[in-house]
Design a protein around this motif. Structure first.
Motif, PDB file in Angstrom:
ATOM      1  N   GLN A 146       0.831  -1.204   0.000  1.00 32.61           N
ATOM      2  CA  GLN A 146       0.000   0.000   0.000  1.00 32.61           C
ATOM      3  C   GLN A 146       0.871   1.261   0.000  1.00 32.61           C
ATOM      4  OE1 GLN A 146      -3.767  -0.420   2.510  1.00 32.61           O
ATOM      5  NE2 GLN A 146      -2.627  -2.254   3.107  1.00 32.61           N
ATOM      6  N   TRP A 147       1.998   1.226   0.716  1.00 37.19           N
ATOM      7  CA  TRP A 147       2.924   2.358   0.681  1.00 37.19           C
ATOM      8  C   TRP A 147       3.495   2.538  -0.727  1.00 37.19           C
ATOM      9  CZ3 TRP A 147       7.997   2.687  -0.767  1.00 37.19           C
ATOM     10  CH2 TRP A 147       8.653   3.896  -0.492  1.00 37.19           C
ATOM     11  N   ALA A 148       3.920   1.419  -1.364  1.00 40.88           N
ATOM     12  CA  ALA A 148       4.520   1.510  -2.691  1.00 40.88           C
ATOM     13  C   ALA A 148       3.522   2.052  -3.708  1.00 40.88           C
ATOM     14  CB  ALA A 148       5.033   0.145  -3.131  1.00 40.88           C
ATOM     15  N   ALA A 149       2.254   1.631  -3.594  1.00 39.67           N
ATOM     16  CA  ALA A 149       1.246   2.106  -4.537  1.00 39.67           C
ATOM     17  C   ALA A 149       1.076   3.618  -4.450  1.00 39.67           C
ATOM     18  CB  ALA A 149      -0.081   1.409  -4.258  1.00 39.67           C
ATOM     19  N   LYS A 150       1.253   4.158  -3.248  1.00 39.75           N
ATOM     20  CA  LYS A 150       1.086   5.601  -3.052  1.00 39.75           C
ATOM     21  C   LYS A 150       2.353   6.375  -3.400  1.00 39.75           C
ATOM     22  CE  LYS A 150      -0.022   8.980   0.567  1.00 39.75           C
ATOM     23  NZ  LYS A 150      -0.361   9.153   2.014  1.00 39.75           N
ATOM     24  N   GLU A 151       3.503   5.855  -2.968  1.00 36.87           N
ATOM     25  CA  GLU A 151       4.752   6.609  -3.098  1.00 36.87           C
ATOM     26  C   GLU A 151       5.536   6.275  -4.363  1.00 36.87           C
ATOM     27  OE1 GLU A 151       5.486   8.987  -1.054  1.00 36.87           O
ATOM     28  OE2 GLU A 151       3.835   8.611   0.350  1.00 36.87           O
ATOM     29  N   ARG A 152       5.347   5.068  -4.909  1.00 39.81           N
ATOM     30  CA  ARG A 152       6.089   4.658  -6.107  1.00 39.81           C
ATOM     31  C   ARG A 152       5.128   4.083  -7.147  1.00 39.81           C
ATOM     32  NH1 ARG A 152      11.538   3.730  -5.195  1.00 39.81           N
ATOM     33  NH2 ARG A 152      11.587   3.490  -7.465  1.00 39.81           N
ATOM     34  N   PRO A 153       4.206   4.896  -7.649  1.00 39.27           N
ATOM     35  CA  PRO A 153       3.195   4.381  -8.581  1.00 39.27           C
ATOM     36  C   PRO A 153       3.780   3.902  -9.900  1.00 39.27           C
ATOM     37  CG  PRO A 153       3.108   6.785  -8.477  1.00 39.27           C
ATOM     38  CD  PRO A 153       4.026   6.335  -7.386  1.00 39.27           C
TER      39      PRO A 153
END
Length: 243
Positions: free
Chosen positions: A155-162
């Motif tokens: 979920q962090w990656a989806a937000k910060e590293r789309p």
């Protein structure tokens, strides 16, 4: 007149009672000091040493108003469930420890029935979906589970590293690592990431060239090594950069 009697000597002061020596509270550790998981086991033991020394230097552990000096007994189970079962029996029935500590993973499962049968706290459970479990109310996980780590990570990656859209998963062929693989396969598509390759090298592998070549050919945005020990991660990264 008769002489006055000499005064009686003052009684010697009663010496103060010596403080009672602290009782002992022993932690028994069945943990990997060699083999596949030695990297994890060694830093667990070293961290335990630091904590125990700090507590003892401050006067020990206070339990119900009584002071206890912490001790620990460590055996190397090599991250092998059969060896761990032998060690758990030794710690509980021969060394008579007060608490059982095990490195998270498959060996922990072998201790559950034994520690539960004598009413002993067990720190450490497997990293599989059904542990910890109410069936063994005295056994507690000593680390975050993959469900928590991987769910938050994706979920962090989806937000910060789309820009991350493809992923290759490498997991050592070991039950707890395959549990991490399952969580990756669950979460990746939910955040729009395609898993383009899955590899399961045997624990202890040192040459990853044969599995990295097809992965590199897929050109993934990320190689996921969740569930792999640090030395394996270092080898994979080094060899991947050399291709």
């Amino acid at each position: 007149p008769a002489p006055a009697p000499a005064p009686a000597p003052a009684p010697a002061p009663t010496p103060a009672p010596a403080p009672a020596p602290p009782k002992e509270f022993t932690v028994g550790m069945s943990i990997a000091l060699s083999g596949f998981a030695a990297e994890w086991g060694l830093y667990d033991v070293r961290a335990g040493e630091l904590l125990i020394n700090k507590i003892n230097a401050a006067g020990g552990l206070d339990i119900g108003g009584d002071k206890y000096e912490l001790k620990y007994i460590v055996y190397d189970d090599k991250y092998d469930p059969t060896e761990a079962k032998i060690i758990v029996n030794r710690l509980i029935f021969e060394d008579e420890v007060d608490l059982l500590y095990m490195l998270s993973g498959t060996p922990c499962t072998t201790g559950l029935d034994i520690s539960n049968s004598v009413g002993m706290l067990q720190m450490g459970t497997d990293w599989v979906d059904d542990q910890p479990t109410p069936t063994y109310p005295l056994a507690f996980a000593n680390l975050l589970k993959f469900q928590e780590i991987i769910a938050a990570g994706f979920q962090w990656a989806a937000k910060e590293r789309p820009e991350i859209k493809t992923l290759a998963k490498i997991s050592p062929n070991y039950p707890f690592a395959l549990s991490a693989e399952a969580m990756t396969l669950y979460w990746a598509p939910r955040v729009g990431v395609e898993v383009v390759a899955i590899e399961r090298p045997e624990a202890g592998t040192v040459d990853y060239t044969s599995i990295l070549l097809p992965i590199i050919a897929e050109n993934p945005d990320v190689i996921d090594l969740t569930g792999s020990p640090g030395d394996m991660c270092g080898l994979v990264v080094k060899q991947a950069r050399a291709q």
